[in-house]
Write a protein that holds these residues in place. Structure first.
Motif, mmCIF file in Angstrom:
data_model
loop_
_atom_site.group_PDB
_atom_site.id
_atom_site.type_symbol
_atom_site.label_atom_id
_atom_site.label_comp_id
_atom_site.label_asym_id
_atom_site.label_seq_id
_atom_site.Cartn_x
_atom_site.Cartn_y
_atom_site.Cartn_z
ATOM 1 N N UNK A 366 0.833 -1.198 0.000
ATOM 2 C CA UNK A 366 0.000 0.000 0.000
ATOM 3 C C UNK A 366 0.869 1.249 0.000
ATOM 4 N N UNK A 367 0.309 2.349 -0.452
ATOM 5 C CA UNK A 367 1.084 3.583 -0.586
ATOM 6 C C UNK A 367 1.621 4.067 0.746
ATOM 7 N N UNK A 368 0.848 3.916 1.824
ATOM 8 C CA UNK A 368 1.313 4.380 3.133
ATOM 9 C C UNK A 368 2.185 3.359 3.855
ATOM 10 N N UNK A 369 2.404 2.191 3.237
ATOM 11 C CA UNK A 369 3.289 1.152 3.757
ATOM 12 C C UNK A 369 2.936 0.731 5.183
ATOM 13 N N UNK A 370 1.667 0.574 5.457
ATOM 14 C CA UNK A 370 1.237 0.041 6.756
ATOM 15 C C UNK A 370 0.649 -1.353 6.615
ATOM 16 N N UNK A 371 0.270 -1.723 5.397
ATOM 17 C CA UNK A 371 -0.333 -3.034 5.191
ATOM 18 C C UNK A 371 -0.167 -3.446 3.734
ATOM 19 N N UNK A 372 -0.379 -4.717 3.482
ATOM 20 C CA UNK A 372 -0.397 -5.195 2.105
ATOM 21 C C UNK A 372 -1.785 -4.949 1.541
ATOM 22 N N UNK A 373 -1.858 -4.645 0.259
ATOM 23 C CA UNK A 373 -3.146 -4.241 -0.293
ATOM 24 C C UNK A 373 -3.804 -5.373 -1.077
ATOM 25 N N UNK A 374 -5.104 -5.259 -1.147
ATOM 26 C CA UNK A 374 -5.857 -6.220 -1.938
ATOM 27 C C UNK A 374 -6.203 -7.485 -1.182
ATOM 28 N N UNK A 375 -7.050 -8.258 -1.791
ATOM 29 C CA UNK A 375 -7.482 -9.538 -1.234
ATOM 30 C C UNK A 375 -7.076 -10.670 -2.172
ATOM 31 N N UNK A 376 -5.924 -10.530 -2.798
ATOM 32 C CA UNK A 376 -5.465 -11.547 -3.738
ATOM 33 C C UNK A 376 -5.079 -12.826 -3.003
ATOM 34 N N UNK A 377 -4.988 -13.906 -3.748
ATOM 35 C CA UNK A 377 -4.591 -15.183 -3.162
ATOM 36 C C UNK A 377 -3.198 -15.089 -2.542
ATOM 37 N N UNK A 378 -2.320 -14.315 -3.167
ATOM 38 C CA UNK A 378 -0.950 -14.177 -2.663
ATOM 39 C C UNK A 378 -0.947 -13.512 -1.295
ATOM 40 N N UNK A 379 -1.666 -12.395 -1.185
ATOM 41 C CA UNK A 379 -1.707 -11.660 0.083
ATOM 42 C C UNK A 379 -2.343 -12.505 1.175
ATOM 43 N N UNK A 380 -3.442 -13.160 0.878
ATOM 44 C CA UNK A 380 -4.138 -13.970 1.885
ATOM 45 C C UNK A 380 -3.248 -15.113 2.369
ATOM 46 N N UNK A 381 -2.612 -15.810 1.432
ATOM 47 C CA UNK A 381 -1.742 -16.928 1.815
ATOM 48 C C UNK A 381 -0.546 -16.435 2.624
ATOM 49 N N UNK A 382 0.019 -15.322 2.221
ATOM 50 C CA UNK A 382 1.173 -14.760 2.927
ATOM 51 C C UNK A 382 0.796 -14.348 4.355
ATOM 52 N N UNK A 383 -0.334 -13.642 4.509
ATOM 53 C CA UNK A 383 -0.755 -13.180 5.831
ATOM 54 C C UNK A 383 -1.137 -14.357 6.732
ATOM 55 N N UNK A 384 -1.738 -15.393 6.143
ATOM 56 C CA UNK A 384 -2.065 -16.584 6.940
ATOM 57 C C UNK A 384 -0.794 -17.222 7.499
#
Length: 741
Positions: A366-384
């Motif tokens: 994300x632009x403010x660099x506080x979180x990853x953006x979107x609900x993509x499969x990559x982001x969900x798997x990474x956060x899990x």
């Protein structure tokens, strides 16, 4: 009135003459600078992070941020004071003080020795807003991941960092030069002019040139007409933010300096690190497999600070770095609050190095660099996967603490082990677990442990009798025989213990409801009385060993009267304290044969933010009580205080709330007062009691029928009808009626 034929023809002709262009031109107006500059980089620290990243990507060996902190501090105070006078006189609108600039001669200068820019670079690489610097024109993919000479992986990606200066200043002057040129290129971006532009694409920026030598290179950025409100946080916040945003950069490769002093990471002592095996330069490595997409490898380590060195709320959890720059966090991400050893997260730091996350063709940061953006499969798997790592780390940390506690109990309190070993086999393990829980919560040998452990153990299995037997030297054989005879009593006591702790959970639930109600009614109405009633009836919510208050919402004169009576002072009518009509909310007296502690508790409604005036009020109570005690008592009485309420979120704090936070940050172990946020109070209490109740429940077994205290209505009903079915009271009823001694 009817239009004539001629008028109708004129109207028809005017309608038909409108242009119908084949294409339209998109216009970016100057107001966009607010969204991309002021709003995104609202503090000095956030703005400086962008400039440091730009210097890094320019292959600089160092970047130095020159800031006159003392001059800024005094100038801010003067500007705000003058603005307040103008507002009071009706010459200025309220809140416009936030946008006022400091005098022109106060400036911030960022200097680096990177490769610099020539005029073509300025035109085609620097000035384009949202330039995709990684885009390969040949392939159309974002594959240009390296700096100009290939020396480094670049941190920048979006082309917005150049606007960061407008969050702090109204003018940005840039002086830059490449080594092969004999001149410096100088140009200025003025917020006042740019923000009024009808179309930023049509704005021209004048350039001047200064003579230079071939050996010179780099960039100098000067920020002037500094924004008053953006500079409210000082050097400490700047250093902390830079340290948090840049990880793993060696100063020999790239030195980040503030006023000529190289930034260094403050030393931190850790008690436990997870996992044990970390073969990759102190990190463990794992791979996230995303079906039909690909794999992402990253390194991680989880560290727990030593007891007493807890982290602030906004510093706990995982920080995700891509090429040494923060990409997301700190955050607990998906970690549920009910996870085992959740209170351990107060001390938990997780460092994740996920360079690959920033190298794929899709921008996930994300632009403010506080979180990853979107609900993509990559982001969900990474956060899990990150959440799972945090959960496993908390479990491992808990087991580690258990081992330490067991050893400390052996060394410091061997009598407890003798007591536990004398218990029935079925009772032994739950008793050990309770001791571990207390030791983990408070520390073996602490005053809390020594005071609470007997209460818990007594409730577990008639421990008071057994301890007394041990004290008088009863043989182990005799103790075992007596312990066996006390088993029936033990089962009853355990049932009563669980009932008490269930009542405690009801009070905890009532506290949680008050906190939620505070959020819903924020700044609308106050209900301090409800909080006062709850904590008066359940003082252990404040501190485990609190049982009975000395006074409640009474004047200081009454407080001293009660204290005099408690400590045996005959008469004091002529020595009553100053401001005797002031009313502390709750006062507790902790007695010890050689030590007395008077604790004054000041409560504030969950619907208002804690501010410096509230702390001043508490300190006044403490000062008055101390002064009277010194005159009248021969006992050693220490007077301390707790301020309990809701601490405002950092970005919403008023000046008085910020002043309070500054005082909290300066407080040390010997400070006579403490400030507790209601959320912190709730979290600590939940963690302390959940493990204890679980240990007792496991020992009682599934067939145990819990005896739940009835509300007055249910008791009356049951007394009139022996066959009436009892109903468990609500959380509020339990909280109001259950006061464990």
């Amino acid at each position: 009135m009817t239009l004539g034929a001629e008028s109708q023809l004129q109207l028809l002709g005017a309608t038909c003459s409108k242009e119908k262009p084949n294409e339209f031109e998109m216009v970016i107006q100057g107001g966009m600078l607010d969204a991309l500059g002021i709003n995104m980089y609202s503090t000095l620290a956030k703005s400086m992070v962008e400039f440091v990243a730009n210097s890094h990507d320019s292959e600089a060996g160092y970047v130095n941020i020159s800031i006159p902190f003392d001059r800024i501090l005094s100038a801010r105070a003067l500007v705000r004071a003058e603005a307040k006078k103008a507002v009071a006189a009706g010459k200025m609108e309220p809140f416009t003080v936030l946008l006022l600039p400091l005098p022109d001669d106060i400036k911030i200068e960022i200097t680096d020795d990177g490769h610099g820019m020539d005029p073509a670079d300025v035109q085609h690489k620097f000035l384009p807003v949202n330039r995709k610097r990684r885009l390969d024109n040949g392939s159309g993919k974002e594959s240009n991941l390296n700096s100009e000479s290939g020396k480094r992986k670049v941190m920048g990606r979006k082309g917005l960092g150049k606007l960061a200066g407008f969050g702090v200043a109204e003018k940005i002057t840039i002086k830059t030069k490449r080594a092969e040129d004999d001149f410096w290129t100088v140009f200025e971006m003025d917020y006042a002019k740019l923000s009024e532009a009808p179309n930023l694409a049509g704005v021209t920026i004048p350039a001047t040139y200064q003579t230079g030598t071939p050996a010179e290179k780099g960039t100098i950025i000067t920020l002037s007409r500094l924004r008053c409100d953006a500079l409210k946080r000082g050097e400490t916040d700047l250093r902390s933010t830079l340290n948090q945003n840049f990880f793993g950069i060696r100063s020999e490769d790239f030195a980040i300096k503030i006023n000529g002093n190289t930034l260094s990471t403050p030393p931190v002592e850790y008690s436990f690190t997870f996992p044990t095996e970390r073969p990759h330069d102190g990190f463990a490595r794992t791979v996230v497999e995303v079906e039909e997409v690909g794999n992402i490898a990253f390194d991680y380590v989880v560290k727990f600070r030593t007891p007493g060195d807890s982290l602030k709320n906004d510093q706990r959890g995982a920080r995700i770095y891509c090429h040494n720059r923060l990409a997301a966090g700190p955050s607990l991400f998906g970690l549920p609050s009910g996870v085992h050893n959740f209170h351990g997260q107060d001390y938990m730091e997780c460092i994740v190095q996920a360079d690959q996350l920033d190298e794929i063709g899709v921008d996930l940061v994300s632009t403010d660099r506080t979180q990853l953006k979107g609900e993509s499969e990559v982001v969900i798997a990474f956060m899990d996967r990150i959440t799972d790592i945090l959960r496993r780390a908390l479990n491992a940390h808990y087991k580690f603490k258990e081992g330490i506690v067991d050893q400390e109990i052996v060394e410091k309190n061997p009598g407890w082990l003798r007591l536990v070993d004398s218990m029935d086999k079925k009772t032994r393990e739950p008793a050990k677990k309770l001791l571990r829980t207390l030791g983990s919560q408070f520390g073996v040998g602490s005053r809390e442990f020594n005071e609470i452990a007997p209460l818990v153990m007594n409730t577990m299995n008639a421990g008071e009798v057994l301890v007394r037997l041990i004290e008088v030297g009863t043989s182990a054989k005799e103790i075992n025989e007596i312990a066996a005879a006390l088993l029936d009593l033990a089962e009853v006591e355990k049932s009563q213990a669980l009932t008490i702790f269930r009542g405690k959970l009801s009070a905890i639930h009532a506290l949680r409801q008050l906190i939620n109600k505070g959020k819903e009614e924020w700044r609308k109405k106050q209900f301090e009385e409800e909080l006062h009633t709850l904590l008066k009836r359940n003082p252990w919510l404040i501190r485990q060993e609190f049982s009975n208050h000395l006074t409640s919402n009474q004047t200081l004169e009454t407080l001293c009267s009660e204290l005099a009576n408690e400590l045996g002072v005959d008469h004091f009518a002529e020595d009553s304290p100053k401001k005797a009509n002031l009313r502390p909310d709750l006062v507790f007296l902790m007695n010890d044969p050689n030590f007395h502690e008077l604790v004054i508790v000041e409560l504030k409604s969950p619907t208002i933010p804690l501010e410096i005036d509230h702390l001043t009020q508490l300190m006044g109570y403490i000062s008055d009580a101390e002064a009277w005690i010194k005159r009248k008592f021969h006992h050693d009485v220490r007077v301390t205080g707790y301020l309990i309420g809701t601490r405002e979120e950092p970005e919403k704090r008023t000046r008085d709330a910020i002043t309070l936070e500054n005082q909290i940050a300066k407080a040390g172990p010997t400070t006579e007062w403490k400030v507790y946020d209601l959320h912190e109070l709730l979290r600590n209490t939940e963690g302390a009691h959940a493990d204890m109740i679980k240990a007792i429940e496991n020992d009682l077994g599934e067939d145990h029928v819990l005896i739940i205290p009835k509300s007055p209505t249910a008791l009356a009903s049951a007394s009139s009808d022996e066959n009436a079915e009892s109903v468990a009271p609500s959380a509020a009823e339990n909280a109001a009626t259950t006061t464990p001694s």
